[in-house]
Design a protein around this motif. Structure first.
Motif, short mmCIF file in Angstrom:
data_model
loop_
_atom_site.label_atom_id
_atom_site.label_comp_id
_atom_site.label_asym_id
_atom_site.label_seq_id
_atom_site.Cartn_x
_atom_site.Cartn_y
_atom_site.Cartn_z
N GLU A 1 0.53 -1.07 -0.05
CA GLU A 1 0.23 0.39 -0.27
C GLU A 1 0.57 1.16 -0.11
O GLU A 1 0.69 1.97 -0.64
N HIS B 1 -12.47 -0.94 2.57
CA HIS B 1 -11.57 -2.06 2.39
C HIS B 1 -12.54 -2.88 3.19
O HIS B 1 -13.32 -2.95 4.33
N LEU C 1 -8.35 -1.96 -1.31
CA LEU C 1 -7.93 -2.85 -0.93
C LEU C 1 -8.84 -4.23 -0.72
O LEU C 1 -9.77 -4.16 0.31
N ASP D 1 -0.51 -6.57 -4.01
CA ASP D 1 0.56 -6.16 -3.36
C ASP D 1 1.86 -7.03 -2.47
O ASP D 1 2.68 -6.17 -2.49
#
Length: 457
Positions: free
Chosen positions: A253, A290, A357, A423
């Motif tokens: 992130e 998220h 995310l 990620d």
């Protein structure tokens, strides 16, 4: 003659008699301090887990010192050692530092390890080991004589060396830490993401949990097909690439949002250089989504510090209509969130920067009807049967891409450029599955919006 007589007591003190008592103590020491503390990790080690040679040496060192003390000291030392080994092992599996695990240990009640057979087996082994150790540590296990100390050192060296040889070829897949001189790169940098934000269209970043770059051709073909599906190609110009990653999700992130190698504990004051803050200065509204707890890795603290004005986490998303998906990390279903994002974008009065995310592909992905992973058929007959965890991971990504395509094909969907990036590599417990993905790079996909073609009148 006198000198030889004096040497005999010295020798007798250094070398204990090679009787059954010394052998029994050595064998119990090896059981208590070499076999038992490493046993819970053996199944994954056999499948090719992270290197554990330093931990094997640590077990021997703690055992050597603790074995000279009373039972309760030995038992406390064993419990502490096993707890530390467990934390180090989990951190290695997920490319994290032990301190990261400790920072979220208070939120363990948010997790559902019972959903995963792997975690249940691991937990059962830990309980079994503790029960056996509590009994065996009552028996003598201190090393009597130099010959038994040498034997303990030889045993430890042999096992640690064997583990090193076993794990060295796959060592880059674990504990990836950015060197001090590592050149920086990211998907947002490579695509010139800031330049896309011209104030006339929305921009969006999707960080997909555990989306690694496949090295196996069939998997690479399948991943490309997921993100270049016709429903997306109708609305977007699609380009693809890859970027270097280090460590775990939060570092990914920071990599994409703040354009540097780092992690969230470093963010203690507002950071004007991160993308959300930079876009807010350009007049963009900034909104993070998220599907898990806002407390996990302190996202409710540092998201505002990097420029997010609004945040929607699990409770909010589920209250707004997202379904609940059970997993080890239970939370809002990824496949429902693009519908909510599309609704917000359609109602927006000024340009938006959306960050999402994802959650459901956090390993281990369990076989579950709510996740649509119970009968996985994604990769082809051989890969589906031989690598079901990989298949389930692709099924989650496929659902995510399908949901994004449905969002983009809404009649009221406004012009929006979308950058999708992984990620980190998927941290599978089985090394064969883990090594089917690049251990240094993750893929990205850029969707540049184009207006749908109108049918000729």
């Amino acid at each position: 003659m006198l000198q030889m007589t004096a040497m005999k007591p010295l020798a007798s003190r250094a070398f204990a008699p090679a009787d059954g008592t010394g052998l029994a103590a050595f064998l119990n020491w090896a059981l208590c301090w070499i076999l038992l503390p490493n046993l819970p990790f053996l199944p994954i080690t056999i499948m090719g887990g992270p290197m554990r040679a330093p931990e094997i040496w640590l077990c021997a060192a703690v055992g050597f010192v603790a074995s000279w003390f009373g039972y309760w000291v030995r038992l406390s030392a064993f419990f502490g050692l096993l707890a530390y080994l467990t934390l180090v092992f989990i951190a290695s599996m997920f490319n994290m530092h032990v301190s990261m695990i400790l920072s979220v240990i208070a939120l363990v009640l948010d997790l559902r390890p019972a959903a995963s057979p792997e975690y249940m087996i691991g937990g059962g082994l830990l309980i079994f080991v503790l029960a056996i150790a509590a009994r065996q540590l009552r028996r003598p296990n201190h090393l009597r004589g130099l010959q038994w100390m040498a034997a303990a050192a030889a045993l430890t060296y042999t096992l640690a060396t064997a583990d090193y040889v076993r794990a060295r070829d796959g060592s880059t897949a674990y504990n990836r830490v950015a060197p001090a001189d590592a050149p920086f790169t990211s998907a947002t940098q490579q695509t010139g993401f800031l330049k896309l934000a011209d104030g006339k269209r929305h921009v969006m970043i999707v960080v997909v949990e555990a989306m690694g770059l496949p090295t196996e051709p069939a998997l690479r073909t399948r991943l490309d097909a997921i993100w270049t599906r016709p429903e997306l190609a109708e609305r977007f110009e699609i380009s693809q690439g890859s970027t270097t990653f280090y460590n775990s999700t939060t570092k990914g992130e920071i990599r994409e949002l703040c354009q540097r190698w780092g992690d969230y504990p470093e963010i203690a004051v507002p950071d004007p250089d991160c993308l959300p803050a930079a876009l807010a200065r350009r007049g963009y509204a900034t909104h993070a989504y998220h599907g898990f707890s806002p407390k996990f890795f302190d996202r409710d603290r540092w998201y505002p510090l990097i420029g997010f004005e609004r945040m929607s986490f699990r409770d909010t998303l589920e209250a707004e209509g997202a379904g609940h998906c059970p997993n080890v990390f239970p939370g809002a279903c990824d496949r429902n969130i693009p519908r909510l994002i599309g609704r917000d974008l359609a109602a927006a009065k000024r340009p938006q920067f959306v960050y999402w995310l994802t959650l459901n592909s956090h390993l281990p992905v369990v076989a579950n009807a709510e996740l649509r992973t119970e009968n996985c058929r994604q990769l082809g007959a051989v890969l589906d049967s031989d690598y079901p965890p990989v298949c389930r991971l692709f099924a989650i990504w496929d659902d995510t891409a399908a949901a994004l395509a449905a969002m983009a094909n809404r009649p009221d969907f406004p012009p929006t450029d979308i950058l999708i990036v992984g990620d980190h590599m998927p941290p599978f417990t089985q090394q064969k599955s883990r090594m089917m993905f690049d251990s240094t790079k993750v893929p990205w996909v850029l969707l540049r919006y184009r207006a749908p073609e109108r049918p000729a009148e």
